[in-house]
Write a protein that holds these residues in place. Sequence first.
Motif, short mmCIF file in Angstrom:
data_model
loop_
_atom_site.label_atom_id
_atom_site.label_comp_id
_atom_site.label_asym_id
_atom_site.label_seq_id
_atom_site.Cartn_x
_atom_site.Cartn_y
_atom_site.Cartn_z
N UNK A 137 0.82 -1.20 0.00
CA UNK A 137 0.00 0.00 0.00
C UNK A 137 0.86 1.26 0.00
N UNK A 138 0.34 2.36 -0.54
CA UNK A 138 1.07 3.63 -0.48
C UNK A 138 0.93 4.26 0.90
N UNK A 139 1.83 5.18 1.21
CA UNK A 139 1.74 5.95 2.44
C UNK A 139 1.96 7.42 2.11
N UNK A 140 2.03 8.25 3.15
CA UNK A 140 2.29 9.66 2.93
C UNK A 140 3.73 9.90 2.48
N UNK A 141 4.61 8.93 2.67
CA UNK A 141 6.00 9.07 2.23
C UNK A 141 6.09 8.72 0.76
N UNK A 142 6.61 9.62 -0.03
CA UNK A 142 6.68 9.41 -1.48
C UNK A 142 8.09 9.66 -1.97
N UNK A 143 8.81 8.61 -2.36
CA UNK A 143 8.40 7.20 -2.30
C UNK A 143 8.53 6.62 -0.90
N UNK A 144 8.15 5.35 -0.76
CA UNK A 144 8.24 4.71 0.54
C UNK A 144 9.69 4.62 0.98
N UNK A 145 9.94 4.72 2.30
CA UNK A 145 11.32 4.55 2.78
C UNK A 145 11.80 3.13 2.54
N UNK A 146 13.10 2.97 2.34
CA UNK A 146 13.65 1.65 2.08
C UNK A 146 13.55 0.76 3.31
N UNK A 147 13.37 -0.53 3.06
CA UNK A 147 13.34 -1.52 4.13
C UNK A 147 13.92 -2.81 3.60
N UNK A 148 15.14 -3.13 4.04
CA UNK A 148 15.80 -4.35 3.55
C UNK A 148 14.99 -5.58 3.92
N UNK A 149 14.39 -5.57 5.12
CA UNK A 149 13.62 -6.74 5.57
C UNK A 149 12.38 -6.94 4.70
N UNK A 150 11.68 -5.84 4.37
CA UNK A 150 10.49 -5.95 3.52
C UNK A 150 10.88 -6.35 2.11
N UNK A 151 11.95 -5.78 1.59
CA UNK A 151 12.42 -6.17 0.26
C UNK A 151 12.64 -7.67 0.18
N UNK A 152 13.33 -8.22 1.18
CA UNK A 152 13.64 -9.65 1.16
C UNK A 152 12.37 -10.48 1.30
N UNK A 153 11.43 -10.00 2.13
CA UNK A 153 10.17 -10.72 2.30
C UNK A 153 9.38 -10.76 1.00
N UNK A 154 9.40 -9.64 0.26
CA UNK A 154 8.70 -9.59 -1.03
C UNK A 154 9.34 -10.54 -2.03
N UNK A 155 10.66 -10.54 -2.08
CA UNK A 155 11.37 -11.43 -3.01
C UNK A 155 11.09 -12.89 -2.66
N UNK A 156 11.13 -13.20 -1.36
CA UNK A 156 10.86 -14.58 -0.94
C UNK A 156 9.43 -15.00 -1.31
N UNK A 157 8.47 -14.08 -1.09
CA UNK A 157 7.09 -14.39 -1.44
C UNK A 157 6.94 -14.63 -2.94
N UNK A 158 7.62 -13.81 -3.72
CA UNK A 158 7.57 -13.96 -5.18
C UNK A 158 8.09 -15.33 -5.60
N UNK A 159 9.21 -15.74 -5.03
CA UNK A 159 9.81 -17.02 -5.42
C UNK A 159 8.99 -18.21 -4.91
N UNK A 160 8.16 -17.98 -3.90
CA UNK A 160 7.26 -19.05 -3.45
C UNK A 160 6.02 -19.13 -4.34
N UNK A 161 5.85 -18.15 -5.24
CA UNK A 161 4.71 -18.17 -6.14
C UNK A 161 3.59 -17.23 -5.78
#
Length: 282
Positions: free
Chosen positions: A27-51
């Motif tokens: 989801x979007x927030x008031x921060x444009x763009x969203x602040x970086x988050x290494x943990x979220x990035x990795x969680x998204x990549x892992x979710x993608x590779x799980x399908x």
Amino acid sequence: MNTDVGMCMPIQHGLETMVNADLVIVLPTEYRPLPRSAALNQALVNAYHRGSLIAAYCAGSFMLAESGLLDGMRATTNRSLAAYLAFRHPTITVETDALYVDEGQVVTGAGAAAGIDMCLHLLRREHGVAVSNAVAGEWMVAPRHENGQTQYFPSPSESGTRSLVNDEDARLADLLVWARTRLSQRLLVSELAKQSLMSPRTFARRFQAATGTTPYAWLTDQRIDLAEELLATTTLSIREIASRVGFRSNGVLRTQFVKRHGISPTDYRRRQRSASAHSPRQ
């Protein structure tokens, strides 16, 4: 947590919940763009590779870009952020005018309102037109907006409630209602212009301005929409459906279906029946 409009949104789970997610929406927030988050990035990549199906809209598209999931793909975001997204991530093809961009396992939407269009598109894609239209009815929004559409015209059931700015708009809205009920017929652009009481040149200009597309492309989309509904809700043969929606043959229907979905009408029907069979019963 409070949103930027002051609404309290309790967060009950962390990123570990994504391990079992079939769909992840950033989801979007008031921060444009969203602040970086290494943990979220990795969680998204892992979710993608799980399908998992990964989606984001508005400023949320930047998080997908930061994770690398959009590299080499098409994507969209809020129009005011599109140039910055393209500058920051040159490997991404940013489609400024698109309401949403479907790249299969990754889907992005434009501004906040376009997030609704993106979600309805996902419902339509995964569960069929009947489910998508039912949800749109509950939300009191248009069942489907075409990418690039600048103005919404009501479906036949909504035609009595519209309020349009001038006579040309009213005639054009009436024409779209009229055409939707005659998709089985051969509808020429010259006949559509005559029906709307406009010259062919004026009709072409007004149609493009109102819908963001050409009459031929609009008719094709309407025919595929109707074919999707008939495939999902009836036992009509592919040939019968092609005839009812105005395609010359089932081969033309197949070609158009593969262009939109990447699968044949038969495979689409099989997928819709499977999804219906596995949907929770009320």
